[in-house]
Design an enzyme around this catalytic site. Structure first.
Site, PDB file in Angstrom:
ATOM      1  N   ARG A  58       5.716 -13.064   1.050  1.00  0.00           N
ATOM      2  CA  ARG A  58       5.232 -13.197   2.418  1.00  0.00           C
ATOM      3  C   ARG A  58       4.367 -14.442   2.589  1.00  0.00           C
ATOM      4  O   ARG A  58       3.867 -15.006   1.610  1.00  0.00           O
ATOM      5  CB  ARG A  58       4.396 -11.961   2.777  1.00  0.00           C
ATOM      6  CG  ARG A  58       5.179 -10.652   2.728  1.00  0.00           C
ATOM      7  CD  ARG A  58       4.208  -9.501   2.506  1.00  0.00           C
ATOM      8  NE  ARG A  58       4.822  -8.207   2.772  1.00  0.00           N
ATOM      9  CZ  ARG A  58       5.517  -7.494   1.877  1.00  0.00           C
ATOM     10  NH1 ARG A  58       5.703  -7.974   0.642  1.00  0.00           N
ATOM     11  NH2 ARG A  58       6.020  -6.316   2.187  1.00  0.00           N
TER      12      ARG A  58
ATOM     13  N   ASP B 105       1.494 -10.914   6.904  1.00  0.00           N
ATOM     14  CA  ASP B 105       2.082 -10.158   5.792  1.00  0.00           C
ATOM     15  C   ASP B 105       3.427  -9.549   6.178  1.00  0.00           C
ATOM     16  O   ASP B 105       4.081  -8.920   5.339  1.00  0.00           O
ATOM     17  CB  ASP B 105       1.124  -9.070   5.296  1.00  0.00           C
ATOM     18  CG  ASP B 105       0.691  -8.117   6.401  1.00  0.00           C
ATOM     19  OD1 ASP B 105       0.195  -8.591   7.428  1.00  0.00           O
ATOM     20  OD2 ASP B 105       0.850  -6.897   6.243  1.00  0.00           O
TER      21      ASP B 105
ATOM     22  N   GLY C 276       0.782  -1.222   0.000  1.00  0.00           N
ATOM     23  CA  GLY C 276       0.000   0.000   0.000  1.00  0.00           C
ATOM     24  C   GLY C 276       0.815   1.274   0.000  1.00  0.00           C
ATOM     25  O   GLY C 276       0.294   2.348  -0.323  1.00  0.00           O
TER      26      GLY C 276
ATOM     27  N   ASP D  84      10.455  -4.841   7.853  1.00  0.00           N
ATOM     28  CA  ASP D  84       9.313  -3.960   8.098  1.00  0.00           C
ATOM     29  C   ASP D  84       9.248  -3.538   9.564  1.00  0.00           C
ATOM     30  O   ASP D  84       8.495  -4.079  10.361  1.00  0.00           O
ATOM     31  CB  ASP D  84       7.996  -4.602   7.664  1.00  0.00           C
ATOM     32  CG  ASP D  84       6.923  -3.531   7.434  1.00  0.00           C
ATOM     33  OD1 ASP D  84       7.268  -2.337   7.430  1.00  0.00           O
ATOM     34  OD2 ASP D  84       5.751  -3.895   7.245  1.00  0.00           O
TER      35      ASP D  84
END
Length: 474
Positions: free
Chosen positions: A182, A253, A88, A263
């Protein structure tokens, strides 16, 4: 080393990702460039103008034929299934081979809106980017298999966030890691009842990251794939635990098929040993607390296995999942022996458990206790400013004394002349960020980067694990 681009994920086809355009940033300014890793992949020669062209405007790298791709995936977010997610605010920018021939990805964060942005602006704050750099650099220093913060540009944008003072300065991050495939990538295609895509994904992962799976097919390959990912995931969470690291958001994810940490949003490092310590202010139930991370990863592996049912055999997949506890225990023992600088042997598991019991009872600084004991009887315990005593410590010390130091020459490094180790508790990060926010003074942050680099050189943990370091070419 020359830059060696290679397309791999894009060849899977349009069902796996969407072509996107990067945002147009008004005033890019380079804030971080990872020269060590630029050399490793052959991009150390780039001029300042070329760096900005490729990593702020995202013009294609020489020889790489594909436009940026927003990857498609689903995921369980705090154990609630969400079929509305995907990349996103980032994309797969390029893929390449390093000097050891391994496939690596350039992935972005804060590069603009995609079809999966929903109501988000697709951007990243500068503070968020700095936090990503600090997490990746510290984890690498502590021997964790982690993505690398390759480059950060401040963008000139002003962003509005509810959890930071607004307007916040904008940034775009490019990270370097082995794979962005993922667990949720498999969940998406299982949800869409597309077993042919699941088979293609397994083949892709096997070909690119697990060559030992070559020659297998059908349900046997699916089982072997889950076995490989289970082992890699057990190793990862064990390394987090030995580093005192709390990821914060272990959604499906945010876990990938290579067992690589990435992340970094609301991460934290333990100040002292606290099993219930959480990183995310919104983790109100402690689902992803420090001591629950093994459980969280195991649960995520169960969701991956469920996604593989249409191309695998249920009993065989369950048998693989049942190996996780033993794999984790073995990985945990190895990770702690690496952190303590000792050679693993019979009795190491009991020694590790005794050390954890002592950390919990004493509430001494987590990283300092490891620093003081590094390399066993060659360590700096006698010169340490902390008092080590009590029944829990004596139980550990008896077991620890039987262990041989691993490469004790590392203690001659200047890092071990310090009274205290570098650590990344939240107050340290905030102290480095405050001058940037208040007066655009980056000196404290650069000083912290230098300290972390010294820790990386002192511990020199790359030789003790399978991971993502230039010298790791086996």
């Amino acid at each position: 080393m020359s830059f060696s681009p290679q397309s791999a994920f894009a060849l899977l086809g349009p069902e796996f990702a969407d072509a996107v355009d990067p945002a147009d940033f008004p005033a890019p300014q380079l804030r971080w460039w990872n020269q060590r890793w630029a050399e490793e992949i052959g991009l150390d020669h780039l001029s300042a103008a070329d760096r900005q062209r490729h990593f702020a405007a995202f013009a294609p790298l020489d020889g790489y034929p594909h436009v940026p791709l927003a990857m498609r995936y689903h995921g369980h977010q705090f154990r609630h299934y969400n079929p509305q997610i995907g990349d996103g605010r980032g994309f797969l920018f390029a893929q390449m081979r390093d000097s050891a021939g391994r496939l690596l990805d350039f992935g972005t964060k804060g590069s603009g809106q995609t079809p999966w942005s929903r109501s988000g602006d697709g951007r990243l704050t500068l503070k968020g980017a700095v936090r990503e750099i600090l997490a990746a650099e510290m984890l690498e220093a502590l021997g964790v298999y982690t993505s690398k913060a390759f480059c950060v540009y401040e963008t000139g944008d002003q962003l509005h966030r509810h959890d930071e003072p607004s307007p916040a300065r904008g940034a775009v991050l490019t990270r370097l890691q082995h794979s962005h495939v993922r667990f949720g990538t498999f969940q998406r295609h299982a949800h869409e009842q597309a077993p042919d895509r699941l088979t293609s994904l397994i083949d892709h992962v096997a070909d690119m990251y697990y060559p030992e799976l070559a020659g297998q097919s059908g349900v046997d390959k699916t089982t072997a794939f889950l076995e490989a990912v289970t082992g890699a995931s057990a190793r990862l969470v064990a390394q987090w635990m030995a580093a005192g690291f709390v990821h914060g958001v272990l959604n499906t994810d945010n876990l990938n098929v290579t067992g690589e940490s990435f992340d970094y949003g609301p991460w934290r490092f333990l100040p002292t040993y606290k099993p219930g310590f959480t990183a995310a202010y919104f983790d109100e139930t402690g689902l992803y607390a420090y001591a629950r991370q093994p459980e969280a990863v195991f649960w995520a592996l169960q969701q991956l296995a469920a996604a593989l049912l249409s191309v695998g055999e249920q009993d065989a997949l369950v048998d693989v999942l049942n190996t996780f506890p033993d794999r984790y225990t073995a990985a945990m023992t190895n990770a702690w022996c690496c952190r303590l600088g000792v050679v693993e042997q019979s009795g190491s598991e009991a020694m590790v458990r005794a050390f954890i019991t002592f950390l919990n009872a004493s509430q001494l600084p987590f990283e300092a206790a490891i620093f003081d004991h590094f390399c066993a009887d060659n360590s700096r315990i006698s010169a340490a400013p902390r008092a080590y005593s009590g029944p829990e410590y004596e139980a550990f010390a008896d077991l620890f004394a039987s262990h041989r130091a691993d490469r004790p020459e590392r203690l001659s490094h200047a890092y071990f002349d310090r009274p205290d180790p570098v650590h990344m508790a939240i107050d340290v990060m905030e102290a480095a960020w405050a001058p940037i926010h208040e007066s655009d003074d980056w000196s404290a942050l650069h000083d912290l980067f230098a300290e972390v680099a010294q820790a990386r050189a002192g511990y020199d943990l790359g030789r003790n694990r399978t991971g993502f370091l230039p010298e790791d070419t086996a």
